[in-house]
Design a protein around this motif. Sequence first.
Motif, PDB file in Angstrom:
ATOM      1  N   LYS A 281       4.245  21.904  12.724  1.00 28.86           N
ATOM      2  CA  LYS A 281       5.407  22.722  13.064  1.00 28.86           C
ATOM      3  C   LYS A 281       5.527  22.874  14.575  1.00 28.86           C
ATOM      4  N   ARG A 282       4.393  23.071  15.226  1.00 21.58           N
ATOM      5  CA  ARG A 282       4.389  23.158  16.688  1.00 21.58           C
ATOM      6  C   ARG A 282       4.926  21.861  17.287  1.00 21.58           C
ATOM      7  N   TYR A 283       4.466  20.732  16.754  1.00 17.43           N
ATOM      8  CA  TYR A 283       4.912  19.428  17.241  1.00 17.43           C
ATOM      9  C   TYR A 283       6.409  19.245  16.996  1.00 17.43           C
TER      10      TYR A 283
ATOM     11  N   GLU B 256       0.809  -1.227   0.000  1.00 16.84           N
ATOM     12  CA  GLU B 256       0.000   0.000   0.000  1.00 16.84           C
ATOM     13  C   GLU B 256       0.836   1.267   0.000  1.00 16.84           C
ATOM     14  N   LYS B 257       2.155   1.102   0.142  1.00 15.24           N
ATOM     15  CA  LYS B 257       3.086   2.242   0.177  1.00 15.24           C
ATOM     16  C   LYS B 257       2.746   3.236   1.305  1.00 15.24           C
ATOM     17  N   ILE B 258       2.345   2.681   2.444  1.00 16.40           N
ATOM     18  CA  ILE B 258       2.028   3.502   3.610  1.00 16.40           C
ATOM     19  C   ILE B 258       3.190   3.434   4.597  1.00 16.40           C
ATOM     20  N   LEU B 259       3.674   4.595   5.017  1.00 13.27           N
ATOM     21  CA  LEU B 259       4.732   4.675   6.022  1.00 13.27           C
ATOM     22  C   LEU B 259       4.099   5.006   7.374  1.00 13.27           C
ATOM     23  N   PHE B 260       4.188   4.085   8.312  1.00 11.19           N
ATOM     24  CA  PHE B 260       3.746   4.333   9.678  1.00 11.19           C
ATOM     25  C   PHE B 260       4.941   4.945  10.406  1.00 11.19           C
ATOM     26  N   SER B 261       4.903   6.271  10.529  1.00 13.99           N
ATOM     27  CA  SER B 261       6.117   7.040  10.821  1.00 13.99           C
ATOM     28  C   SER B 261       6.346   7.327  12.293  1.00 13.99           C
ATOM     29  N   CYS B 262       5.522   6.760  13.165  1.00  7.82           N
ATOM     30  CA  CYS B 262       5.661   6.992  14.592  1.00  7.82           C
ATOM     31  C   CYS B 262       5.537   8.493  14.897  1.00  7.82           C
ATOM     32  N   ASP B 263       6.396   9.063  15.736  1.00 13.04           N
ATOM     33  CA  ASP B 263       6.271  10.485  16.080  1.00 13.04           C
ATOM     34  C   ASP B 263       6.751  11.406  14.956  1.00 13.04           C
ATOM     35  N   LEU B 264       7.588  10.896  14.082  1.00 11.51           N
ATOM     36  CA  LEU B 264       8.056  11.693  12.955  1.00 11.51           C
ATOM     37  C   LEU B 264       6.861  12.129  12.093  1.00 11.51           C
ATOM     38  N   PHE B 265       6.779  13.417  11.795  1.00  8.40           N
ATOM     39  CA  PHE B 265       5.699  14.030  11.004  1.00  8.40           C
ATOM     40  C   PHE B 265       4.369  14.112  11.764  1.00  8.40           C
ATOM     41  N   GLY B 266       4.399  13.890  13.079  1.00  7.59           N
ATOM     42  CA  GLY B 266       3.167  13.922  13.848  1.00  7.59           C
ATOM     43  C   GLY B 266       2.683  15.330  14.161  1.00  7.59           C
ATOM     44  N   SER B 267       1.498  15.392  14.770  1.00 10.06           N
ATOM     45  CA  SER B 267       0.933  16.665  15.215  1.00 10.06           C
ATOM     46  C   SER B 267      -0.045  16.401  16.353  1.00 10.06           C
ATOM     47  N   HIS B 268       0.004  17.240  17.371  1.00 11.47           N
ATOM     48  CA  HIS B 268      -1.008  17.176  18.416  1.00 11.47           C
ATOM     49  C   HIS B 268      -2.222  17.953  17.909  1.00 11.47           C
ATOM     50  N   TYR B 269      -3.146  17.226  17.294  1.00 12.70           N
ATOM     51  CA  TYR B 269      -4.251  17.869  16.582  1.00 12.70           C
ATOM     52  C   TYR B 269      -5.452  16.927  16.567  1.00 12.70           C
ATOM     53  N   ALA B 270      -6.394  17.181  17.457  1.00 11.59           N
ATOM     54  CA  ALA B 270      -7.620  16.384  17.499  1.00 11.59           C
ATOM     55  C   ALA B 270      -8.549  16.839  16.377  1.00 11.59           C
TER      56      ALA B 270
ATOM     57  N   ASP C   3       2.315  31.161  25.627  1.00 10.94           N
ATOM     58  CA  ASP C   3       2.257  29.711  25.495  1.00 10.94           C
ATOM     59  C   ASP C   3       3.654  29.238  25.065  1.00 10.94           C
ATOM     60  N   ILE C   4       4.250  28.312  25.826  1.00 10.52           N
ATOM     61  CA  ILE C   4       5.603  27.889  25.477  1.00 10.52           C
ATOM     62  C   ILE C   4       5.650  27.191  24.121  1.00 10.52           C
ATOM     63  N   GLY C   5       4.517  26.633  23.708  1.00  9.59           N
ATOM     64  CA  GLY C   5       4.460  26.036  22.373  1.00  9.59           C
ATOM     65  C   GLY C   5       4.603  27.081  21.285  1.00  9.59           C
ATOM     66  N   GLU C   6       3.973  28.242  21.475  1.00  7.51           N
ATOM     67  CA  GLU C   6       4.100  29.332  20.509  1.00  7.51           C
ATOM     68  C   GLU C   6       5.535  29.847  20.469  1.00  7.51           C
ATOM     69  N   ILE C   7       6.167  29.925  21.640  1.00  8.94           N
ATOM     70  CA  ILE C   7       7.570  30.331  21.675  1.00  8.94           C
ATOM     71  C   ILE C   7       8.418  29.325  20.903  1.00  8.94           C
ATOM     72  N   ALA C   8       8.188  28.048  21.134  1.00  8.20           N
ATOM     73  CA  ALA C   8       8.958  27.008  20.448  1.00  8.20           C
ATOM     74  C   ALA C   8       8.800  27.098  18.935  1.00  8.20           C
ATOM     75  N   ILE C   9       7.557  27.325  18.468  1.00 10.44           N
ATOM     76  CA  ILE C   9       7.318  27.476  17.029  1.00 10.44           C
ATOM     77  C   ILE C   9       8.157  28.617  16.468  1.00 10.44           C
ATOM     78  N   ASP C  10       8.162  29.749  17.169  1.00  8.59           N
ATOM     79  CA  ASP C  10       8.874  30.915  16.672  1.00  8.59           C
ATOM     80  C   ASP C  10      10.384  30.717  16.671  1.00  8.59           C
ATOM     81  N   LEU C  11      10.878  29.821  17.515  1.00 13.68           N
ATOM     82  CA  LEU C  11      12.310  29.563  17.554  1.00 13.68           C
ATOM     83  C   LEU C  11      12.794  28.679  16.404  1.00 13.68           C
ATOM     84  N   VAL C  12      11.885  28.020  15.705  1.00 17.14           N
ATOM     85  CA  VAL C  12      12.279  27.033  14.694  1.00 17.14           C
ATOM     86  C   VAL C  12      13.155  27.635  13.605  1.00 17.14           C
TER      87      VAL C  12
END
Length: 385
Positions: free
Chosen positions: A186-188, A155-169, A283-292
């Motif tokens: 990007k936040r993740y 099926e050419k599906i990559l189960f990538s674990c945390d790589l490429f993930g997002s905390h997004y319900a 929000d420390i997540g917003e700070i982290a995003i801006d540091l990328v």
Amino acid sequence: MVKKIGDGVYYVGAIDWDRELFDELIPLPNGTTYNAYIVKGEKIALIDTVDPAKKEEFYNNLEKLDIKNIDYVISNHAEQDHSGLIKEVVEKYGAKVVTNKKCAELLHTHVHVSKEDIIEVTDGEELDLGGKTLKFYLTPWVHWPETMVTYLKEEKILFSCDLFGSHYATSDIEQEGDDVLIEMAKRYYAEIMMPFRNHVIKNIEKIEKIEIGKIAPSHGPVYTKPEKIIKEYKKWAGNETKKEVIILYVSMHESVKKMVEYVMEGLMEKGVRVKLHNVVKSDIGEIAIDLVEASTVVVGTPMVLGGMHPKIAGVVYLMNALRPKTKYIGILGSYGWGGRFIEELKGMIKNVKAEIVGEVVVKGLITKEEYEKLDELIENISKLN
């Protein structure tokens, strides 16, 4: 929720709409998901499990698919939001755990999976399910030392674990990668992957040799156009920065605030993009995003009991742990009677391989003459790449 994402491949994970904090540290403004997948060949494999808090939803999903037995549970990563139910799955469905040697050790210590129930695989090894073939690639340090990814060849599906993930319900389990999803990814990346960006690049180069039709991560939606998120990751983890200044500050009695506002206005007038964070409110997540991607960070702190302000200390500690590709750092400070708070600050950012391009430290409220030092700092920063 159950969703078919390929021939004989089903999403059986859990959506956590209400979770607000991860690892007792990371704010989750959009909740998260714990992704698990069933692959049906002649034999049945389960790719990861879910956080134990969502076990009822997970088992309900397996019932919807009429899963009576599971031959293999693939463990890509031993952290408990992935592995927390593996021991139960082994006992309930008679499964064997398939993972790598390092992950096997951690599963034994973290969730007490018996060593007798584990089949160890090596990099590039395959598992034949009968009509479906899983291939395993070791991807250490994205973001634990034992992490691996699993590729479904047919099926050419990559189960990538945390790589490429997002905390997004979200109920949209499959997505191409619109602006909202990319921002969540990007936040993740900023919070989870940025400290390991060199390892991220190496492992992306490894998996890019595979023909990937979909990326199915352990958190967030499945990517139906994987090239979009791969491109973004290569940009985030690469060495290029944006000419952008992130200002992180705390002010107790207006002096640091006046300095910060003056520097911000001066840089903006010179056409430099600036983002401001009062770390007491941010929000420390917003700070982290801006540091990328930002090339420059300016830190402003008052002295508190001879040291820097504890709120700044926390953010500086986090920045040092995240290891952004920041190239330049400026420092602003105000003190009442003395102390070594600037030396303390410098000592806490040794993992950030950045040049200190200026310090302006004043006693009490900044004076007219001391604003000239800020003008020099503004000029210096404006000329940086």
